[in-house]
Write an enzyme that holds these catalytic residues in place. Structure first.
Site, PDB file in Angstrom:
ATOM      1  N   GLY A 137      -1.343   1.231  -0.779  1.00 36.38           N
ATOM      2  CA  GLY A 137      -1.827   2.543  -0.367  1.00 36.38           C
ATOM      3  C   GLY A 137      -0.702   3.343   0.256  1.00 36.38           C
ATOM      4  N   GLN A 191       3.374  10.060   4.905  1.00 33.66           N
ATOM      5  CA  GLN A 191       4.373   8.988   4.848  1.00 33.66           C
ATOM      6  C   GLN A 191       5.564   9.353   3.967  1.00 33.66           C
ATOM      7  OE1 GLN A 191       1.192   5.787   3.991  1.00 33.66           O
ATOM      8  NE2 GLN A 191       2.762   4.719   5.145  1.00 33.66           N
ATOM      9  N   CYS A 201       1.987  -1.595   7.525  1.00 32.94           N
ATOM     10  CA  CYS A 201       2.114  -0.218   7.065  1.00 32.94           C
ATOM     11  C   CYS A 201       3.562   0.026   6.659  1.00 32.94           C
ATOM     12  CB  CYS A 201       1.715   0.719   8.199  1.00 32.94           C
ATOM     13  SG  CYS A 201       1.896   2.455   7.788  1.00 32.94           S
ATOM     14  N   LEU A 202       3.743   0.733   5.559  1.00 32.41           N
ATOM     15  CA  LEU A 202       5.101   1.018   5.078  1.00 32.41           C
ATOM     16  C   LEU A 202       5.857   1.912   6.051  1.00 32.41           C
ATOM     17  CD1 LEU A 202       4.311   1.601   1.289  1.00 32.41           C
ATOM     18  CD2 LEU A 202       5.288  -0.443   2.336  1.00 32.41           C
ATOM     19  N   HIS A 215      -7.359   2.875   6.671  1.00 28.78           N
ATOM     20  CA  HIS A 215      -5.944   2.910   7.072  1.00 28.78           C
ATOM     21  C   HIS A 215      -5.257   4.175   6.536  1.00 28.78           C
ATOM     22  CE1 HIS A 215      -1.921   0.862   7.787  1.00 28.78           C
ATOM     23  NE2 HIS A 215      -1.602   1.889   7.022  1.00 28.78           N
ATOM     24  N   GLU A 216      -5.440   4.449   5.244  1.00 32.49           N
ATOM     25  CA  GLU A 216      -4.745   5.586   4.622  1.00 32.49           C
ATOM     26  C   GLU A 216      -5.281   6.922   5.131  1.00 32.49           C
ATOM     27  OE1 GLU A 216      -2.066   4.925   3.335  1.00 32.49           O
ATOM     28  OE2 GLU A 216      -2.439   2.814   2.961  1.00 32.49           O
ATOM     29  N   HIS A 231      -4.071   8.090   8.437  1.00 31.51           N
ATOM     30  CA  HIS A 231      -2.757   8.748   8.401  1.00 31.51           C
ATOM     31  C   HIS A 231      -2.895  10.270   8.350  1.00 31.51           C
ATOM     32  CE1 HIS A 231       0.404   5.714   8.075  1.00 31.51           C
ATOM     33  NE2 HIS A 231      -0.279   5.039   7.165  1.00 31.51           N
TER      34      HIS A 231
END
Ligand code: ZN
Length: 172
Positions: A45, A50, A94-95, A137-138, A141
């Protein structure tokens, strides 16, 4: 094109993203680049902030793995209604959260997703378990929320100290 990932503690990750009012060729290009970036990372995701875009768009493929073919999805202006009990999502990462930090986070076990796809079609679906955690989660953001905002204060303080040290080493 693979895009640069924005990482914590960059301030823009804490901003609230703007709704998408029109699906322009530029938006489509960002979506395509976000998917390429997500698969390259690799991740399941990715949210627009991001990659430095302050817009309400996420890309996901929660079930993707070595043995499962890609099912890329783009969600425009996604909205979640939390439906299930709160459960522990184990070892979230998380990236955009450096040092490959992972932690357990409280998430709803089931969600109702409402969004649009890139063709402007309405999406209304229920999801459970990992798929639901991934959506939470996404979409967090897009409201400037990272999973590390949901861990205990002590853990957060310890993590922030590690990041500070790491940033110092990086710049020296
Ligand atoms: Zn993330």
């Amino acid at each position: 094109m693979i895009l640069d990932l924005v990482t914590y503690p960059t301030a823009s990750l804490a901003q609230i993203c703007q709704p998408i009012t029109e699906i322009t060729p530029e938006i489509r290009q960002v979506a395509e680049d976000m998917l390429e970036t997500m698969y390259d990372a690799p991740g399941v995701g990715l949210a627009a902030p991001q990659v430095g875009k302050n817009i309400r768009m996420v890309v996901i493929d929660p079930e993707w793995s070595k043995d499962v073919p890609r099912k890329p999805r783009v969600l425009i202006n996604p909205v979640l209604t939390l439906l299930g009990d709160m459960v522990t999502s184990e070892q979230e990462g998380c990236l955009s959260v450096p040092l490959n930090y992972r932690a357990d986070v409280q998430r709803a076990s089931k969600v109702l997703l409402q969004a649009q796809d890139l063709d402007g079609n309405s999406i209304q679906e229920e999801h459970e378990d990992f798929y639901a955690y991934c959506l939470q989660h996404e979409i967090d953001h897009l409201d400037g929320v990272l999973f590390i905002d949901k861990i205990g204060r002590l853990r957060r303080t310890m993590y922030d100290a590690k990041v500070k040290k790491w940033l110092k080493r990086k710049t020296n």
